[in-house]
Design an enzyme around this catalytic site. Sequence first.
Site, mmCIF file in Angstrom:
data_model
loop_
_atom_site.group_PDB
_atom_site.id
_atom_site.type_symbol
_atom_site.label_atom_id
_atom_site.label_comp_id
_atom_site.label_asym_id
_atom_site.label_seq_id
_atom_site.Cartn_x
_atom_site.Cartn_y
_atom_site.Cartn_z
ATOM 1 C CG ASP A 132 -1.937 -1.086 1.231
ATOM 2 O OD1 ASP A 132 -2.280 -1.567 0.138
ATOM 3 O OD2 ASP A 132 -2.405 -1.463 2.325
ATOM 4 C CE1 TYR A 180 4.446 -6.369 3.696
ATOM 5 C CE2 TYR A 180 3.775 -8.679 3.733
ATOM 6 C CZ TYR A 180 3.812 -7.445 3.102
ATOM 7 O OH TYR A 180 3.225 -7.295 1.869
#
Length: 295
Positions: A68, A134
């Site tokens: 994003d 992540y």
Amino acid sequence: MDSTDARLPDQLRLRFDIAYDGTDFHGWARQKPQPGQDALRTVQQTLEETLELVLREPVNLTVAGRTDAGVHAAGQVAHADVSAASLDQRSIDGDPTRLVRRLSRLLPADMRVSGCTAAPAVFDARFSALRRHYTYRVTTHPAGPLPTRERDTASWPKPVDIDAMAEAATVLTGLHDFAAFCKAKPNATTIRSLESFTWHDISTPTEPQLYEARVSADAFCWSMVRSLVGCCLAVGEGRRDVDFAAAMLEETKRSSAIPVAPAKGLSLTGVDYPDAGELAARAEVTRDKRSLPPQ
């Protein structure tokens, strides 16, 4: 038709290993400009246009994970099919690894291609992936992040109990329907296998009250990692108890009770793939719609 079937006889599949500071990008994916406006700056558009400049032909990238706006990557992976003729240039001489140096001279300072290699025809950066990794960096210090880490470290306004956050993360680990943690996407499943979710105090004398979440899953749905982090931070500050995490796994749609952590603390650090002989089989498994086992 998948991306392998669409290849032409003279095409080669290339794998790109990519890193970027997402601060000034509107995410990975190309975005159609609004009437009268310039196209938003995205990682995909920037890299495709640079590759097209070098290879002198259109390039369409398929990525492992669409990040994003504001989210970073140190270990992003993408693939593209290009003609063999496009690599037949003096500075490349048919060797795709030489693209790394060419691209380093043309790409902006906030992104780089660290590797470019020929990949098997069945390699798919998205569907062949076994898991994505992540990290999330966040500080609760009143002064905020160290200035040199301001772009990749989020601030949280209240002190947190890392043991409580770790307990909440353990509750969330496993195969679950993460509907409460994901922004809705039509006809897409929100069932994921969260393989690992841990919290670490990485404070130093110059960066006190600094924490890092490390999250790995077979795949993530839209906004999932930041919501997982936000859930744990809410528990860590005492606003919610640990039972909150378990309760959210029972929800069937996105919950407004879960705070979404700021984008800038998040970075895609790596993508795992199987051996070459298992790439096609893995892609087929990934394309199947997931479901939870019967209770």
